[in-house]
Scaffold this active site. Structure first.
Site, PDB file in Angstrom:
ATOM      1  CE  LYS A  98       2.297  21.804 -82.751  1.00 39.03           C
ATOM      2  NZ  LYS A  98       1.126  21.050 -82.257  1.00 39.03           N
ATOM      3  NE  ARG A 100      -1.116  24.613 -82.733  1.00 38.15           N
ATOM      4  CZ  ARG A 100      -0.382  25.108 -83.727  1.00 38.15           C
ATOM      5  NH1 ARG A 100       0.044  26.367 -83.682  1.00 38.15           N
ATOM      6  NH2 ARG A 100      -0.042  24.333 -84.739  1.00 38.15           N
ATOM      7  N   GLY A 108       0.762  14.275 -84.916  1.00 42.70           N
ATOM      8  CA  GLY A 108      -0.536  13.647 -84.701  1.00 42.70           C
ATOM      9  C   GLY A 108      -0.625  12.714 -83.504  1.00 42.70           C
ATOM     10  CG  MET A 114       1.028  13.891 -77.458  1.00 41.08           C
ATOM     11  SD  MET A 114       2.298  14.721 -76.548  1.00 41.08           S
ATOM     12  CE  MET A 114       3.122  15.583 -77.831  1.00 41.08           C
ATOM     13  NE  ARG A 162       5.619  18.740 -88.467  1.00 37.91           N
ATOM     14  CZ  ARG A 162       4.430  18.388 -87.987  1.00 37.91           C
ATOM     15  NH1 ARG A 162       4.168  18.521 -86.719  1.00 37.91           N
ATOM     16  NH2 ARG A 162       3.500  17.891 -88.772  1.00 37.91           N
ATOM     17  CG  HIS A 207      17.546 -17.675 -86.442  1.00 34.81           C
ATOM     18  ND1 HIS A 207      18.739 -17.543 -85.775  1.00 34.81           N
ATOM     19  CD2 HIS A 207      17.799 -18.389 -87.541  1.00 34.81           C
ATOM     20  CE1 HIS A 207      19.655 -18.183 -86.444  1.00 34.81           C
ATOM     21  NE2 HIS A 207      19.120 -18.707 -87.529  1.00 34.81           N
ATOM     22  CB  SER A 211      41.206  -8.120 -90.267  1.00 30.74           C
ATOM     23  OG  SER A 211      39.864  -7.843 -90.540  1.00 30.74           O
ATOM     24  CB  CYS A 243      36.068  -7.841 -91.666  1.00 31.65           C
ATOM     25  SG  CYS A 243      36.784  -9.180 -90.728  1.00 31.65           S
ATOM     26  CE1 TYR A 259      40.334  -3.547 -93.352  1.00 33.51           C
ATOM     27  CE2 TYR A 259      42.567  -2.792 -92.914  1.00 33.51           C
ATOM     28  CZ  TYR A 259      41.666  -3.824 -93.063  1.00 33.51           C
ATOM     29  OH  TYR A 259      42.062  -5.120 -92.919  1.00 33.51           O
TER      30      TYR A 259
HETATM   31  P1  ADP Z   1      -0.802  18.696 -84.777  1.00 30.12           P
HETATM   32  O1  ADP Z   1       0.435  18.567 -83.974  1.00 30.12           O
HETATM   33  O2  ADP Z   1      -1.682  17.502 -84.752  1.00 30.12           O
HETATM   34  O3  ADP Z   1      -0.547  19.245 -86.148  1.00 30.12           O
HETATM   35  P2  ADP Z   1      -1.620  21.362 -84.085  1.00 30.12           P
HETATM   36  O4  ADP Z   1      -1.447  21.884 -82.704  1.00 30.12           O
HETATM   37  O5  ADP Z   1      -0.597  21.810 -85.061  1.00 30.12           O
HETATM   38  O6  ADP Z   1      -1.692  19.788 -84.011  1.00 30.12           O
HETATM   39  O7  ADP Z   1      -3.078  21.802 -84.563  1.00 30.12           O
HETATM   40  C1  ADP Z   1      -4.012  21.079 -85.336  1.00 30.12           C
HETATM   41  C2  ADP Z   1      -4.579  21.935 -86.462  1.00 30.12           C
HETATM   42  O8  ADP Z   1      -5.184  23.120 -85.939  1.00 30.12           O
HETATM   43  C3  ADP Z   1      -3.520  22.414 -87.413  1.00 30.12           C
HETATM   44  O9  ADP Z   1      -4.013  22.355 -88.720  1.00 30.12           O
HETATM   45  C4  ADP Z   1      -3.286  23.828 -87.012  1.00 30.12           C
HETATM   46  O10 ADP Z   1      -2.838  24.620 -88.073  1.00 30.12           O
HETATM   47  C5  ADP Z   1      -4.640  24.271 -86.520  1.00 30.12           C
HETATM   48  N1  ADP Z   1      -4.502  25.341 -85.508  1.00 30.12           N
HETATM   49  C6  ADP Z   1      -3.824  25.263 -84.353  1.00 30.12           C
HETATM   50  N2  ADP Z   1      -3.859  26.434 -83.686  1.00 30.12           N
HETATM   51  C7  ADP Z   1      -4.580  27.274 -84.440  1.00 30.12           C
HETATM   52  C8  ADP Z   1      -4.969  28.648 -84.302  1.00 30.12           C
HETATM   53  N3  ADP Z   1      -4.588  29.383 -83.246  1.00 30.12           N
HETATM   54  N4  ADP Z   1      -5.707  29.200 -85.271  1.00 30.12           N
HETATM   55  C9  ADP Z   1      -6.087  28.463 -86.342  1.00 30.12           C
HETATM   56  N5  ADP Z   1      -5.751  27.173 -86.550  1.00 30.12           N
HETATM   57  C10 ADP Z   1      -5.024  26.583 -85.598  1.00 30.12           C
HETATM   58 MG    MG Z   2       0.546  20.817 -86.529  1.00 31.24          MG
END
Ligand code: ADP
Ligand code: MG
Ligand code: MG
Length: 889
Positions: free
Chosen positions: A21, A91, A100, A102, A335, A451, A767, A835, A855
């Site tokens: 990220k 974040r 989702g 962390m 990403r 198994h 083989s 094989c 092969y």
């Molecule tokens: P995840 O990895 O669970 O997607 P994120 O760090 O991307 O967690 O953030 C969760 C939500 O909060 C996402 O929808 C993201 O776009 C929003 N978000 C994160 N940082 C900001 C920010 N600086 N301003 C507005 N929305 C944010």
């Molecule tokens: Mg995100």
């Protein structure tokens, strides 16, 4: 001094350091996209945090404060300033994307003072107090670990007390009431007041994000995805933008292409007047991205352009988070998007066509392991499923059939051409015949390496394991799921790719290669150095293999032809023969049957090489079970001690006992059979040669190769080779036709690999039968190992992986390498292949290429996967070579 903190515009975009990220936020900032400004605390800081007993060192603290200063200067706002407060998000972001898994905190910096500042600044009381309560809720969850339930419950009480139906009806005054209630909850649970100091909030949140690297879901996810635990997570501190400032604001998520079909069309959803977490939480139903074009045409246009730009920049389909604040677009994350196999193929091919990536890159983009999804019969996607129960998806593919609870019964019913599904609490090696006879297997106990699973995958049959919600009653011959009772004979459908069990028959579609897939595979064929053949024992499988692009048959096992229900009695007669003359009679009956099969296979392969292996398993495998015979004989003895039936059964029992072996895996099998009963191998060789003669007469080209199994000493091969040559001469004389046939051997015991130089003198090809070679090298019998101790070995990391699934390169592989080298030294024209299951596994395929095999051969359904994996192996080696050359300059 170590550097732990990086501003987004510093020019550093290393993933290992900043997490995915953070690296992408920095990169997007660099290329001028509208990203809210901020900084990243590195993964190294996370590791330092853990090394120092979960404390943020002064060094890191100072660097964070300095970066915060820079952020404040750039935005003209200050954290905690009552007039112009800076609010940030904290974040998480690891090197490998863990969606989702962390935690994230939004709106940090809110307190009783700054909320008023926000209200004045935005001229929107309601917005300010709503943001504040969101912050308390999230902070309490992520940092203070108070169950979200208490907050939701309170919010609901207040909302309902006022007679509202949804949050947007709440006024600023209502939110103030909620906030006071929230603070009481915090006090009750933590015995202190909610921390109002923004700096304290910040550092507590940073620690919480570091801690979340080791929360339960993250650990489980890493284990599943094989992500190492020592990498740590980075933390991103970013100034907030607000999608909840009114109807000219909003937030959403979009994929640049459809992640399930691959179609090159924006795919996503958004919510007007909402903050990020609202979209995923499912509180309100979001709208499809296409309608944004009508609601905010300019923003939509800018977003579409940004998507194009990001896709071109990262040269792959992107998964993008965005927020619109009062008509202004902000990009919050990008990403590489996760996708299905089907989408992966289409996207790779279309990116090449759009000149964004090269053909080689396109080949590398598709994970061969994922292709399993596409190469099995599967349930028509158009069908809406009604799931009865769900277990572990142990072997992919779908099947329909009658429920049967016993392996023998499965075999008996299947013999009448009725499709059955074997349902067992668990399976043992004794159930093998039942698994073979069934369309699919379901067990209520056992895991993915149990198994049943291993065996089913080996046979390409669907399997569901560990389906604990079905309660099996073997006595009543039924299973129960809740109130539903399924009896023996009832029809069910199972999907081994998802683990789902459904009642009744469900429409299925045959696997077929899409146009894009075919195209990708022709590119792969241009790159690969390894030949790809298929293991096929009958004409249908051979046809399938040819359709999937196999360049020949690498292993045709003749014993499967013996197992046919109509042939078994003749085979048994042959085995029971007391004299050579008697045996000849049965063999004469078998010959035309085998010949017919070979003709079918030769015709299907249209001039491609076909390797036929002479009979391999011990003879008693074709005879009835000893225990059962014993019971029958005893019963007959009590009834009538003089009947002919008794006599016959007693004779059969004698023979079964005579052939019984203490250790069949190491017993009288393979070429050892041909050495003692040469007439069997002569019959097989003749059947092959007659088939050759016949198809030549029909104008079909053939390239036959006869393979002698389980050779351990060169003298065995010498003798068997001569026997085959003689049979060939005889058929040539009889038919007056000329033809060639290669004669080679399977290398599957260590001695053969170690004396490969001698053996190669008598062989046109080797083989490597890596299934047996793994058994004989480790000294494991596979069925016993997988049923008893192998799983524990893998769990306890005694072995890194199941050596029957992924070739043990250090041990078994060393024998393969030795065999190839010794063999080619003494016979430069020797052809070498592999094989067995390993021939369809990507890492083993890479190994085969590295040790110089000609092969690989795998099951027909794995041929496309093997073609792709072989191309990837070739491209990766080429890339490595380039790198090495560059290093030398
Ligand atoms: P995840 O990895 O669970 O997607 P994120 O760090 O991307 O967690 O953030 C969760 C939500 O909060 C996402 O929808 C993201 O776009 C929003 N978000 C994160 N940082 C900001 C920010 N600086 N301003 C507005 N929305 C944010
Ligand atoms: Mg995100
Ligand atoms: Mg073998």
């Amino acid at each position: 001094m170590n550097k732990f903190v990086y501003m987004f515009d510093e020019g550093n975009n290393k993933k290992e350091l900043l997490g995915g990220k953070g690296a992408n936020l920095a990169e997007m900032t660099r290329i001028g996209l509208p990203v809210p400004f901020g900084f990243t605390i590195s993964t190294e800081a996370c590791n330092t945090y853990y090394d120092t007993g979960k404390t943020i060192s002064t060094e890191i603290e100072l660097q964070v404060l300095e970066a915060l200063n820079t952020l404040e200067e750039k935005t003209g706002k200050r954290l905690g300033d009552p007039e112009k407060p800076l609010l940030v998000s904290v974040r998480s972001g690891a090197v490998h994307s863990m969606p989702g898994m962390m935690d994230t905190v939004l709106n940090l910096g809110m307190n009783d003072e700054t909320v008023e500042g926000m209200a004045k600044l935005t001229n929107n009381d309601r917005f300010a107090y709503d943001s504040y309560r969101r912050f308390i809720q999230m902070f309490s969850d992520v940092v203070l670990h108070i169950d979200g339930f208490y907050f939701e419950q309170l919010l609901e009480e207040i909302r309902e007390g006022k007679g509202y139906h949804s949050d947007p009806e709440m006024t600023a005054e209502d939110w103030k009431e909620v906030i006071n209630g929230y603070k009481d909850i915090v006090k009750r649970h933590t015995k202190r007041t909610f921390p109002e100091d923004p700096k304290e909030q910040l550092f507590l949140s940073i620690s919480a994000v570091f801690d979340s690297w080791n929360n339960q879901r993250a650990i489980v996810y890493r284990r599943l995805q094989k992500i190492p635990g020592h990498l740590g997570t980075a933390v991103n501190i970013q100034s907030m933008v607000f999608g909840n400032m009114g109807n000219d604001s909003g937030t959403g998520v979009a994929f640049t292409r459809n992640p399930s079909t691959g179609e090159a069309k924006l795919y996503g959803e958004y919510l007007i007047n909402a903050q990020g977490e609202d979209v995923v939480a499912g509180i309100r139903t979001p709208q499809p991205i296409a309608t944004l074009q009508d609601e905010m045409p300019e923003v939509y246009q800018q977003f579409v352009e940004t998507c194009h730009l990001l896709e071109r920049h990262y040269q792959d389909m992107q998964d993008i988070e965005f927020t619109v604040e009062r008509g202004e677009l902000f990009i919050l994350q990008t990403r590489t998007g996760k996708r299905t196999a089907q989408a992966a193929i289409r996207i790779a091919v279309e990116l090449e066509e759009e000149l964004i990536i090269s053909k080689k890159e396109a080949i590398l983009r598709v994970d061969p392991d994922q292709l399993n999804q596409l190469l099995h019969r599967r349930i028509d996607e158009a069908y809406v499923r009604k799931q009865l129960a769900k277990g572990l998806p142990a072997s992919p593919g779908a099947a329909t059939g009658q429920v049967v609870f016993d392996a023998d019964e499965a075999e008996r019913i299947a013999n009448d051409k009725i499709k059955v599904i074997l349902v067992r609490p668990e399976t043992t090696p004794d159930d093998i015949h039942g698994i073979v006879a069934s369309q699919a297997t379901v067990t209520s106990r056992g895991g993915m390496t149990s198994h049943a699973a291993v065996v089913a995958r080996g046979m390409g049959k669907p399997c569901i394991c560990g389906c604990e919600s079905i309660k099996i009653d073997l006595k009543l011959k039924q299973f129960k799921v809740g109130d539903t009772i399924v009896k023996q004979g009832d029809i069910i459908t199972v999907d081994g790719s998802t683990g789902e069990i459904m009642l009744d028959e469900i429409p299925m579609i045959e696997p077929q290669l899409s146009d894009e897939f075919q195209l990708l595979l022709t590119w792969a064929d241009e790159e690969r150095l390894l030949g790809v053949r298929a293991n096929a024992d009958n004409p249908e499988d051979a046809k399938k293999a040819f359709e999937f692009g196999a360049g020949g048959i690498g292993l045709c096992r003749t014993e499967h032809m013996f197992m046919d229900a109509h042939r078994i009695p003749i085979v048994q007669d042959m085995i029971l023969s007391e004299t050579y003359e008697e045996r000849k009679v049965s063999l004469t009956k078998l010959l035309p049957m085998q010949q017919e099969d070979f003709e079918g296979i030769f015709e299907a392969m249209q001039g491609q090489p076909v390797t036929i292996r002479l009979l391999d398993p011990p003879l008693h495998e074709f005879l009835p079970d000893k225990e059962e015979l014993l019971v029958e004989v005893t019963k007959l003895q009590i009834l009538d001690s003089n009947s002919k039936e008794l006599n016959d059964k007693e004779q059969l029992l004698r023979k079964v006992r005579q052939l019984e072996e203490l250790n069949p895996m190491l017993g009288h099998r393979g070429c050892r059979l041909g050495m003692i009963y040469p007439e069997i191998y002569i019959m097989q060789a003749k059947a092959i040669f007659y088939a050759i003669a016949k198809v030549i007469e029909n104008g079909v080209d053939v390239k036959p190769e006869i393979m002698i199994p389980l050779v351990g000493h060169v003298n065995e091969l010498k003798e068997m080779r001569q026997l085959v040559i003689n049979a060939g001469m005889q058929v040539k004389e009889e038919t007056g036709l000329e033809f060639d046939c290669l004669i080679g051997t399977m290398i599957e015991v260590p001695r053969a690999a170690l004396t490969a130089d001698q053996i190669a003198q008598e062989a046109d090809f080797f083989s490597f039968g890596t299934n047996d070679l793994t058994q004989t090298t480790f000294g494991y019998s596979r069925d016993d190992a997988e049923g008893k101790f192998l799983q524990a070995y893998i769990e306890n990391k005694v072995l890194p992986e199941n050596p029957f699934s992924s070739l043990d390169q250090e041990g078994v592989g060393k024998l393969v390498e030795t065999g190839v080298n010794l063999g080619k030294e003494s016979n430069p024209r020797l052809k070498t292949g592999i094989c067995g299951e390993h021939g369809g596994e990507k890492n083993s395929i890479q190994f085969c290429q590295d040790v110089g095999l000609d092969y690989i051969s795998c099951s027909p359904y794995r041929v496309p996967l093997a073609r792709l994996a072989a191309a990837q192996a070739a491209i990766k080696n080429e890339q490595k070579q380039c790198e090495n050359e560059l290093l030398q300059i």
